[in-house]
Motif scaffolding. Structure first.
Motif, PDB file in Angstrom:
ATOM      1  N   GLY A  43     -18.818  -2.284 -13.215  1.00 30.56           N
ATOM      2  CA  GLY A  43     -18.252  -1.098 -12.577  1.00 30.56           C
ATOM      3  C   GLY A  43     -17.893  -1.376 -11.124  1.00 30.56           C
ATOM      4  N   ARG A  44     -17.318  -0.377 -10.489  1.00 29.98           N
ATOM      5  CA  ARG A  44     -16.920  -0.489  -9.090  1.00 29.98           C
ATOM      6  C   ARG A  44     -17.334   0.782  -8.349  1.00 29.98           C
ATOM      7  N   PRO A  45     -17.526   0.692  -7.031  1.00 34.09           N
ATOM      8  CA  PRO A  45     -17.971   1.865  -6.282  1.00 34.09           C
ATOM      9  C   PRO A  45     -16.967   3.015  -6.274  1.00 34.09           C
ATOM     10  N   THR A  46     -15.690   2.715  -6.444  1.00 35.91           N
ATOM     11  CA  THR A  46     -14.691   3.783  -6.396  1.00 35.91           C
ATOM     12  C   THR A  46     -13.836   3.776  -7.660  1.00 35.91           C
ATOM     13  N   GLU A  47     -13.295   4.950  -7.962  1.00 32.31           N
ATOM     14  CA  GLU A  47     -12.431   5.088  -9.124  1.00 32.31           C
ATOM     15  C   GLU A  47     -11.194   4.222  -8.994  1.00 32.31           C
ATOM     16  N   ASP A  48     -10.567   4.225  -7.824  1.00 30.80           N
ATOM     17  CA  ASP A  48      -9.352   3.440  -7.630  1.00 30.80           C
ATOM     18  C   ASP A  48      -9.607   1.953  -7.846  1.00 30.80           C
ATOM     19  N   TRP A  49     -10.721   1.485  -7.355  1.00 31.84           N
ATOM     20  CA  TRP A  49     -11.086   0.073  -7.481  1.00 31.84           C
ATOM     21  C   TRP A  49     -11.178  -0.318  -8.952  1.00 31.84           C
ATOM     22  N   MET A  50     -11.873   0.493  -9.744  1.00 32.00           N
ATOM     23  CA  MET A  50     -12.040   0.195 -11.164  1.00 32.00           C
ATOM     24  C   MET A  50     -10.719   0.318 -11.910  1.00 32.00           C
ATOM     25  N   PHE A  51     -10.019   1.410 -11.684  1.00 33.35           N
ATOM     26  CA  PHE A  51      -8.759   1.639 -12.383  1.00 33.35           C
ATOM     27  C   PHE A  51      -7.719   0.583 -12.021  1.00 33.35           C
ATOM     28  N   SER A  52      -7.631   0.224 -10.748  1.00 29.96           N
ATOM     29  CA  SER A  52      -6.593  -0.709 -10.294  1.00 29.96           C
ATOM     30  C   SER A  52      -6.799  -2.103 -10.862  1.00 29.96           C
ATOM     31  N   GLN A  53      -8.051  -2.526 -10.998  1.00 30.41           N
ATOM     32  CA  GLN A  53      -8.321  -3.880 -11.472  1.00 30.41           C
ATOM     33  C   GLN A  53      -8.204  -4.020 -12.982  1.00 30.41           C
ATOM     34  N   VAL A  54      -8.450  -2.912 -13.720  1.00 28.83           N
ATOM     35  CA  VAL A  54      -8.602  -3.057 -15.162  1.00 28.83           C
ATOM     36  C   VAL A  54      -7.659  -2.184 -15.993  1.00 28.83           C
ATOM     37  N   TYR A  55      -7.194  -1.062 -15.443  1.00 30.44           N
ATOM     38  CA  TYR A  55      -6.433  -0.123 -16.268  1.00 30.44           C
ATOM     39  C   TYR A  55      -4.996   0.109 -15.795  1.00 30.44           C
ATOM     40  N   ALA A  56      -4.644  -0.368 -14.625  1.00 33.04           N
ATOM     41  CA  ALA A  56      -3.279  -0.220 -14.137  1.00 33.04           C
ATOM     42  C   ALA A  56      -2.349  -1.165 -14.886  1.00 33.04           C
ATOM     43  N   ALA A  57      -1.134  -0.726 -15.106  1.00 28.49           N
ATOM     44  CA  ALA A  57      -0.144  -1.569 -15.785  1.00 28.49           C
ATOM     45  C   ALA A  57       0.062  -2.858 -15.001  1.00 28.49           C
ATOM     46  N   GLY A  58      -0.023  -3.987 -15.690  1.00 30.32           N
ATOM     47  CA  GLY A  58       0.208  -5.276 -15.052  1.00 30.32           C
ATOM     48  C   GLY A  58      -0.981  -5.860 -14.328  1.00 30.32           C
ATOM     49  N   ALA A  59      -2.129  -5.164 -14.279  1.00 31.21           N
ATOM     50  CA  ALA A  59      -3.310  -5.703 -13.602  1.00 31.21           C
ATOM     51  C   ALA A  59      -3.782  -6.968 -14.309  1.00 31.21           C
ATOM     52  N   ASP A  60      -4.239  -7.947 -13.539  1.00 26.37           N
ATOM     53  CA  ASP A  60      -4.658  -9.228 -14.107  1.00 26.37           C
ATOM     54  C   ASP A  60      -5.754  -9.061 -15.146  1.00 26.37           C
ATOM     55  N   TRP A  61      -6.644  -8.070 -14.931  1.00 28.18           N
ATOM     56  CA  TRP A  61      -7.777  -7.879 -15.836  1.00 28.18           C
ATOM     57  C   TRP A  61      -7.576  -6.669 -16.744  1.00 28.18           C
ATOM     58  N   ASN A  62      -6.341  -6.277 -16.989  1.00 25.70           N
ATOM     59  CA  ASN A  62      -6.065  -5.174 -17.914  1.00 25.70           C
ATOM     60  C   ASN A  62      -6.308  -5.679 -19.337  1.00 25.70           C
ATOM     61  N   ASP A  63      -7.560  -5.573 -19.780  1.00 28.24           N
ATOM     62  CA  ASP A  63      -7.937  -6.199 -21.052  1.00 28.24           C
ATOM     63  C   ASP A  63      -7.567  -5.365 -22.274  1.00 28.24           C
ATOM     64  N   THR A  64      -6.825  -4.246 -22.074  1.00 26.64           N
ATOM     65  CA  THR A  64      -6.304  -3.475 -23.198  1.00 26.64           C
ATOM     66  C   THR A  64      -4.775  -3.486 -23.231  1.00 26.64           C
ATOM     67  N   HIS A  65      -4.147  -4.126 -22.236  1.00 27.34           N
ATOM     68  CA  HIS A  65      -2.680  -4.152 -22.122  1.00 27.34           C
ATOM     69  C   HIS A  65      -2.119  -2.722 -22.088  1.00 27.34           C
ATOM     70  N   TRP A  66      -2.900  -1.804 -21.551  1.00 25.46           N
ATOM     71  CA  TRP A  66      -2.531  -0.386 -21.553  1.00 25.46           C
ATOM     72  C   TRP A  66      -1.496  -0.113 -20.472  1.00 25.46           C
ATOM     73  N   ASN A  67      -0.513   0.733 -20.787  1.00 28.27           N
ATOM     74  CA  ASN A  67       0.528   1.096 -19.827  1.00 28.27           C
ATOM     75  C   ASN A  67       0.899   2.560 -20.055  1.00 28.27           C
ATOM     76  N   ASN A  68       0.310   3.430 -19.244  1.00 31.65           N
ATOM     77  CA  ASN A  68       0.540   4.865 -19.365  1.00 31.65           C
ATOM     78  C   ASN A  68       1.232   5.343 -18.093  1.00 31.65           C
ATOM     79  N   GLN A  69       2.466   5.820 -18.214  1.00 32.88           N
ATOM     80  CA  GLN A  69       3.264   6.159 -17.037  1.00 32.88           C
ATOM     81  C   GLN A  69       2.597   7.215 -16.168  1.00 32.88           C
TER      82      GLN A  69
END
Length: 518
Positions: A417-443
């Motif tokens: 986990g990460r201390p902030t929501e943005d930190w967690m979302f940006s590293q793992v859930y944002a489109a194109g993030a290096d660690w986006n381990d679901t390949h998720w892309n939600n506009q």
């Protein structure tokens, strides 16, 4: 708008913006008034023979994390035991209206262990150590947003970001971003000279680290032990035995399977907090059959989260919401509820996807987390009732993170986990993030991510992050069955505050600075 001393920080973070505030579970360690003296011995996981004192290289070494980051050095900011952001070497922090420019005014009278007075040049050099095109620093993803950092006199640092980020002071708590003494704009990290409560004495790589108290520590009410020895003990049974026999005074990552036996020991106390760590099962949302939202829903309804918590975690956690934001995060969406185990609803979603049954592979290894294989096998049993046949592929522990995670379409995974929501979302859930381990892309999610990052209004940010958690839970490709507690064990000879830090284990890795002998 500014914040600094405790009565001012709510201007940016809000008085209720807490990371894990109030989430310390009942602890058995005795409370007492802090006093100076004694030797503290700590048993930790992750001591490596190649451990470096360069903070750009720091990873999962218990000796480095609790010793150097948690005791020898300070950051510009820290997460307090109550979960709130606290200025540390910075006395006040002031953002521009668009959150792109941040002014840090440094505390006066702070000195490094070598006698050098802290000044703005030290901060600039310490942060710049992680910047640059060729930087291999583990903190590069954080500092890449900085377009300029400069000293404005001896006690003021001005940081300019590429875009507004209301969480930037939180990101300055990252354990790589410690402040060292600069000489001609560079820092020699090997001597491990900081401003913290303890002075570095010795480090036998992969085995132990020795510290002694800094008698001139600037922070009141901290750094109580005369000296500290941290021992690297990788095996959990050996670690627990070291505590029982008195070889060490505290250990992290207790074996919960034998926790009941340990609780019967009158000389041992158990500390447990709800943190940000969580177990996940990411699936590639751009690969069939996981590219179908109904298939993802079927898989999410086919797992019994309560059973996972009770069987795998033995109750030391809580059911997950298919969102990586946990109750320890400050914008946790408490209105979201865990999906019930509902095989009939799972079958309904399979039919919506045009399927009467589903056969898939799930890659698992205990390298992902202790109990990952057991969790995968239990999930297989649960999913069969929904017409879903999960073939658990047992992968090798060695190379799991390089050969399986991010390579195969459905795997077992763990996030601290990460201390902030943005930190967690940006590293793992944002489109194109290096660690986006679901390949998720939600506009919609990606739009909200950018907007929330620069928003300084607390209520607006909370609303945005609430919607983002709902989007991840409903549309995302990660099954998150459980949020796991931090469980540590401590000798009853050790005292600490009633509220424990929940951002990392062992009081947010700050046990050396915060604890004392009773």
């Amino acid at each position: 708008m500014s914040f600094g001393r405790l009565n001012r920080r709510q201007a940016v973070l809000g008085s209720a913006a807490a990371l894990g505030a109030g989430l310390t579970l009942p602890a058995l360690a005795r409370a007492s008034s802090p006093k100076k003296g004694g030797s503290f011995r700590l048993g930790m996981v992750g001591a490596n023979t190649n451990d470096s004192h360069d903070p750009a290289t720091w990873g999962t070494s218990g000796l480095i994390n609790t010793g150097l980051w948690g005791a020898v050095y300070n950051n510009l900011t820290e997460v307090g035991p109550d979960g709130k952001l606290v200025p540390e070497l910075a006395e006040t922090i002031e953002p521009s209206a668009d959150a792109k420019t941040w002014v840090f005014k440094l505390r006066r009278g702070v000195t490094f262990h070598n006698g050098k007075a802290l000044d703005s040049g030290d901060v600039v050099a310490s942060i710049n150590h992680h910047r640059g095109k060729d930087s291999k620093s583990a903190a590069k993803g954080i500092v890449d947003q900085i377009t300029d950092i400069k000293a404005d006199g001896a006690d003021k640092v001005v940081v300019t970001l590429a875009q507004g980020n209301a969480d930037f002071p939180y990101m300055c708590t990252d354990y790589h971003l410690v402040i060292g003494p600069a000489v001609n704009g560079k820092i020699d990290w090997e001597p491990a000279i900081g401003t913290g409560g303890y002075v570095f004495v010795a480090h036998e790589r992969g085995i132990s680290m020795t510290l002694k108290r800094n008698s001139n520590y600037w922070k009141a009410g901290r750094a109580h032990f005369d000296d500290v020895k941290i021992l690297g003990i990788a095996d959990v049974a050996a670690r627990m035995n070291a505590l029982i026999t008195g070889e060490v005074d505290a250990i992290a990552r207790v074996d919960i399977k034998t926790l009941a036996m340990l609780k019967r020991n009158p000389d041992v106390a158990i500390n447990e907090v709800t943190g940000t760590q969580h177990f996940t099962m990411p699936m590639f949302t751009d690969v069939a059959p996981f590219d179908n939202k109904d298939v993802r829903h079927a898989l999410k309804y086919a797992i019994d989260r309560e059973a996972m918590v009770n069987t795998i975690l033995l109750g030391h956690g809580r059911p997950g919401l298919d969102s990586p934001i946990t109750p320890a995060n400050r914008y946790f969406a408490s209105d979201l509820k865990p999906r019930p185990y509902d095989p009939d609803k799972a079958k309904f979603h399979l039919r919506q996807a045009g399927l009467s049954e589903l056969k898939i592979d799930l890659s698992a290894a205990d390298a992902a987390f202790n109990g990952a294989v057991d969790m995968a096998l239990l999930y297989r049993e649960q999913a069969l009732k929904a017409g879903i046949d999960i073939n658990v592929v047992r992968e090798a522990d060695d190379g799991y993170w390089s050969n399986v995670w991010l390579k195969k379409p459905f795997v077992m995974c763990f996030w601290a986990g990460r201390p902030t929501e943005d930190w967690m979302f940006s590293q793992v859930y944002a489109a194109g993030a290096d660690w986006n381990d679901t390949h998720w892309n939600n506009q919609r999610f990606n739009e909200l991510l950018v907007a929330a990052r620069a928003e300084l209004d607390e209520s607006k940010r909370a609303q945005m992050y609430g919607e983002m958690q709902a989007l991840v839970s409903d549309d995302g490709g990660a099954i998150i069955p459980a949020y796991a507690n931090f469980v540590d064990a401590v000798s009853t000879k050790i005292g600490h505050d009633a509220q424990m830090g929940s951002n990392f284990e062992l009081d947010g890795w700050k046990c050396i600075e915060r604890w004392w002998m009773v």
